[in-house]
Design a protein around this motif. Structure first.
Motif, PDB file in Angstrom:
ATOM      1  N   ASN A   1      40.902  43.427  45.174  1.00 46.06           N
ATOM      2  CA  ASN A   1      41.342  44.322  46.095  1.00 46.06           C
ATOM      3  C   ASN A   1      40.176  45.547  46.137  1.00 46.06           C
ATOM      4  O   ASN A   1      39.648  45.615  45.616  1.00 46.06           O
ATOM      5  CB  ASN A   1      42.535  44.643  46.813  1.00 46.06           C
ATOM      6  N   ASP A   2      40.087  46.589  47.564  1.00 49.33           N
ATOM      7  CA  ASP A   2      39.817  47.795  47.140  1.00 49.33           C
ATOM      8  C   ASP A   2      40.214  48.685  45.895  1.00 49.33           C
ATOM      9  O   ASP A   2      38.736  49.307  45.689  1.00 49.33           O
ATOM     10  CB  ASP A   2      39.981  48.870  48.427  1.00 49.33           C
TER      11      ASP A   2
ATOM     12  N   ASN B   1      36.442  36.699  45.970  1.00 56.28           N
ATOM     13  CA  ASN B   1      36.802  35.195  46.724  1.00 56.28           C
ATOM     14  C   ASN B   1      36.932  34.054  45.763  1.00 56.28           C
ATOM     15  O   ASN B   1      36.392  33.549  46.616  1.00 56.28           O
ATOM     16  CB  ASN B   1      36.252  35.720  48.219  1.00 56.28           C
TER      17      ASN B   1
ATOM     18  N   PHE C   1      40.787  37.476  44.781  1.00 58.46           N
ATOM     19  CA  PHE C   1      40.673  38.215  45.304  1.00 58.46           C
ATOM     20  C   PHE C   1      41.051  39.447  44.630  1.00 58.46           C
ATOM     21  O   PHE C   1      41.935  39.383  43.777  1.00 58.46           O
ATOM     22  CB  PHE C   1      40.393  38.124  46.394  1.00 58.46           C
TER      23      PHE C   1
ATOM     24  N   LYS D   1      29.860  42.968  43.402  1.00 55.08           N
ATOM     25  CA  LYS D   1      30.064  42.210  44.884  1.00 55.08           C
ATOM     26  C   LYS D   1      31.472  41.402  45.242  1.00 55.08           C
ATOM     27  O   LYS D   1      32.508  41.459  44.390  1.00 55.08           O
ATOM     28  CB  LYS D   1      29.465  40.744  44.302  1.00 55.08           C
ATOM     29  N   ASN D   2      31.919  40.734  46.227  1.00 52.86           N
ATOM     30  CA  ASN D   2      33.144  40.790  46.500  1.00 52.86           C
ATOM     31  C   ASN D   2      33.618  39.475  46.133  1.00 52.86           C
ATOM     32  O   ASN D   2      32.774  38.060  46.068  1.00 52.86           O
ATOM     33  CB  ASN D   2      33.724  40.697  47.932  1.00 52.86           C
TER      34      ASN D   2
ATOM     35  N   ARG E   1      36.040  39.636  37.372  1.00 52.40           N
ATOM     36  CA  ARG E   1      34.979  39.703  38.304  1.00 52.40           C
ATOM     37  C   ARG E   1      33.516  38.947  38.202  1.00 52.40           C
ATOM     38  O   ARG E   1      32.593  39.842  38.659  1.00 52.40           O
ATOM     39  CB  ARG E   1      34.817  41.524  37.827  1.00 52.40           C
TER      40      ARG E   1
END
Length: 151
Positions: free
Chosen positions: A111-112, A6, A109, A3-4, A37
């Motif tokens: 990042n990719d 943020n 956050f 999951k993202n 995470r």
């Protein structure tokens, strides 16, 4: 994948007037990144400071201990080094010393590429009347949205 992540510092935009923003990397250990995470971090009371060597550190950022960690687990409120270009560090240090501005984290956050990043801002503290204006603007915006929704 996952999951993202943020994690935001909502109080920072209310307490400070944002002048400029930067994205910085963070030096972390294995259990710290695992806790981030799993969204077990908070940047609510944190701020950034320079040390004597000119390096930028984030202070009071809370990363909870990793649940499945052993005796290699990290300290929850340790100082963590931020990674920026030398040019950016020099500009930030000059602004903090000369203009009396402060550096506050806005967002944590991933990042990719899977690296933890911290969005920091060069900010100036708001006065009480500025905070009242912010509250008033927010209330007016909410009322306008309610009226729009009804029509």
């Amino acid at each position: 994948m996952q999951k993202n992540i943020n994690i935001k510092n909502k109080r920072a935009r209310f307490e400070f007037e944002i002048v400029d923003t930067y994205t910085a990397g963070i030096v972390l250990t294995g259990t710290e990144i695992k806790s981030i995470r799993s969204s077990k971090a908070s940047i609510a009371e944190s701020f950034c400071e320079f040390n004597d060597a000119g390096e930028l550190f984030v202070i009071n950022m809370t990363i909870e201990e990793y649940l499945f960690g052993n005796y290699y687990n990290h300290k929850p409120k340790a100082e963590r080094k931020l990674l920026l270009n030398r040019r950016e560090l020099k500009k930030l240090r000059k602004d903090v010393q000369a203009k009396g501005l402060t550096i506050v984290p806005l967002r944590l956050f991933i990042n990719d590429d899977g690296f933890a990043k911290l969005e920091i801002a060069l900010a100036k503290g708001k006065k009480l009347y500025d905070k009242r204006d912010s509250i008033k603007d927010r209330d007016v915006k909410r009322d306008v949205e309610r009226i729009k929704k009804n029509f």
